[in-house]
Design an enzyme around this catalytic site. Structure first.
Site, short mmCIF file in Angstrom:
data_model
loop_
_atom_site.label_atom_id
_atom_site.label_comp_id
_atom_site.label_asym_id
_atom_site.label_seq_id
_atom_site.Cartn_x
_atom_site.Cartn_y
_atom_site.Cartn_z
N GLU A 54 42.16 42.77 32.78
CA GLU A 54 41.37 41.83 33.59
C GLU A 54 39.93 42.29 33.62
OE1 GLU A 54 42.81 40.80 37.67
OE2 GLU A 54 40.70 41.04 38.24
N GLU A 56 46.22 46.22 40.44
CA GLU A 56 45.11 47.07 40.84
C GLU A 56 45.50 47.98 42.00
OE1 GLU A 56 41.51 44.83 41.54
OE2 GLU A 56 41.25 44.46 39.38
#
Ligand code: IDC
Length: 481
Positions: A399, A307
């Site tokens: 995710e 991320e």
């Protein structure tokens, strides 16, 4: 969304012809060897589906050795476009396409071949081009009468792709085999778009006890999952503290997924700091090791940064363009997933959108882009952006949570259902956070479950675990022809 499979077409252009390569204008040519001998043969193979296709083009040099080449061809239909190419630099002007060699494949000895490819789009029909040129000479095969016979045995030509035989097993990997990106989708060995549904581990530094044999048996057999995401944190007592130990731990989990017929998604779990460049050297070292170790497997997917946040898309892209070649050098056909700006929100969580990716894609083939969401925090505007982006770039939800972005709180059933219905419809693969017994709402197991030996069934599950197991264990119906 339905895709209409088409039979693949194979066009082999061979025959006998002689051409001439233009030499430099100023050269004084020896009278005995006035022209370089030229000749080439091209095979053009496509896997086509409604609106899209993947083309594989094998070029064989039948003339004198060349050092640098340009392949030319013209699409028969005005609706045909090259969207993303590999192993050459593609350019299209109107219907005319050129593909220029790269530094590593420009030299072609007499008889040598090289294979390039591209993803394309089409509107009404998708016929194969009927003529090809190499350095301006029409490729109709054959060798020039002036060319000397090759003194060494030419390397064998790359065989054209063949339809793989029917699957020999029933696991997700046995059925789907080596995956590759096809247009905006993930395709199986039969060239058909598929969706993988599975679970993510929690941080390996904290929850290794949850990934011994029995829990992974439950994931494969009871949950019928296709995919295990192996989440290796880099900071927070992760990889940076013990590179060798974490690399081994990841490889062991790849083996456990492999033994159970599941795909293994290796997640280089960067989070804080959000700039992936902070971990560039670690990423290079890690991915060199895991891609070499797992190169011969057909079930490994690489997620090179979890991320990114607080950093521009151009920085993320520059990172990707340094890490991907390291993986490709060992494992050329593996799918690689690139995180996106704003915690893999395609930029939305930082006020942007997916245009920055679509307009400046990573210059590499066979890649997808990560999108993450937490259903109780990210709703309609994120779903709208995913739907918009999915028409243009390949997405993989590596995710997501059924709860808030903190990883805790109650399951938002309505939003989670809306999300997964959307992903199912678009055939976007996903991994849910987390297959663990962490004391937080996103964990699938009740706290303490990983201290015992029972993982199958519903008694050990949280609300989130129950919701996810019900979604994941429905039949996949993977296409096999
Ligand atoms: C969370 C974990 C939590 C841990 C925290 C910090 O659930 O137990 O304390 O990380 O490491 C992400 C991240 C993922 C987060 C998750 C939930 O990829 O690491 O896990 N999340 O906050 N992005 C959005 C949410």
């Amino acid at each position: 969304m339905t895709s209409i499979p088409r039979p693949s077409r194979r066009h082999l252009l061979v025959g006998g012809a002689v051409g001439a390569l233009a030499l430099a204008a100023t050269a004084v040519l020896p009278s005995t060897d006035a022209m370089a001998a030229t000749g080439c043969a091209v095979t053009y193979t496509t896997n086509s589906w409604q609106g899209g296709f993947t083309a594989t083009v094998t070029i064989q040099n039948l003339g004198d050795p060349v050092n640098g080449w340009t392949l030319g061809f013209t699409f028969p239909n005005s609706g045909q476009r090259v969207t993303q190419g590999w192993s050459a630099t593609f350019q299209q002007s109107g219907s005319a396409v050129t593909a220029q060699s790269l530094s590593y494949n420009g030299a072609l000895a007499t008889g040598a071949s090289t294979t390039i490819g591209f993803n394309g789009s089409w509107t009404t029909v998708n016929p194969a081009p009927t003529a090809f040129t190499l350095n301006g000479t029409t490729c109709t095969g054959g060798t020039s009468p002036t060319s000397a016979p090759p003194t060494t045995t030419p390397p064998p030509t790359t065989p054209p792709p063949t339809t793989p035989p029917p699957p020999t097993g029933t696991t997700p990997v046995a059925i789907n085999g080596q995956l590759r990106v096809c247009g905006v989708n993930l395709c199986n060995q039969y060239g058909r778009p598929i969706q993988l549904r599975g679970m993510s581990t929690h941080g390996l530094q904290w929850f290794a006890r949850c990934y011994q044999g029995a829990s992974l048996d439950a994931l494969a057999d009871d949950w019928q999952a296709d995919l295990l995401r192996i989440s290796m944190y880099v900071q927070e007592q992760g990889y940076e503290t013990n590179p060798t130990g974490f690399t081994n731990q990841v490889n062991t989990l790849v083996d456990k997924a492999t033994a159970r017929g599941m795909y293994a998604l290796i997640d280089f779990h960067t989070l804080t700091p959000g700039d992936p460049m902070y971990n560039l050297e670690r990423a290079k070292t890690f991915f060199a090791a895991v891609s070499a170790r797992n190169a011969s497997k057909n079930n490994v997917i690489y997620e090179i940064t979890n991320e990114p946040n607080g950093v521009s898309w151009s920085t993320i892209r520059a990172y990707a363009e340094q890490v991907i070649p390291i993986i490709r050098a060992n494992d050329p056909d593996a799918v690689v997933i690139v995180g996106t700006r704003g915690w893999s929100s395609l930029g939305v969580s930082e006020g942007g959108n997916s245009d920055e990716v679509a307009n400046n894609p990573v210059r590499a083939s066979n890649i997808m882009y990560a999108f993450h969401f937490y259903a109780a925090s990210h709703r309609d505007n994120y779903r709208a952006e995913v739907q918009r982006a999915a028409a243009r770039i390949p997405l993989f939800v590596t995710e997501f949570g059924t709860v808030t972005y903190t990883g805790d709180g109650a399951v938002d059933t309505a939003s989670s259902t809306a999300w997964l219905d959307l992903l199912d419809r678009l055939k976007i693969s996903y991994a849910n956070w987390t297959y663990s017994d962490a004391s937080e709402g996103s964990a699938a197991f009740k706290p303490g479950t990983c201290n015992g030996g029972t993982y199958a069934g519903t008694a050990v599950l949280t609300d989130s675990g129950n919701f996810m197991r019900n979604r994941i264990r429905t039949p996949d119906n993977f296409p096999t022809s």
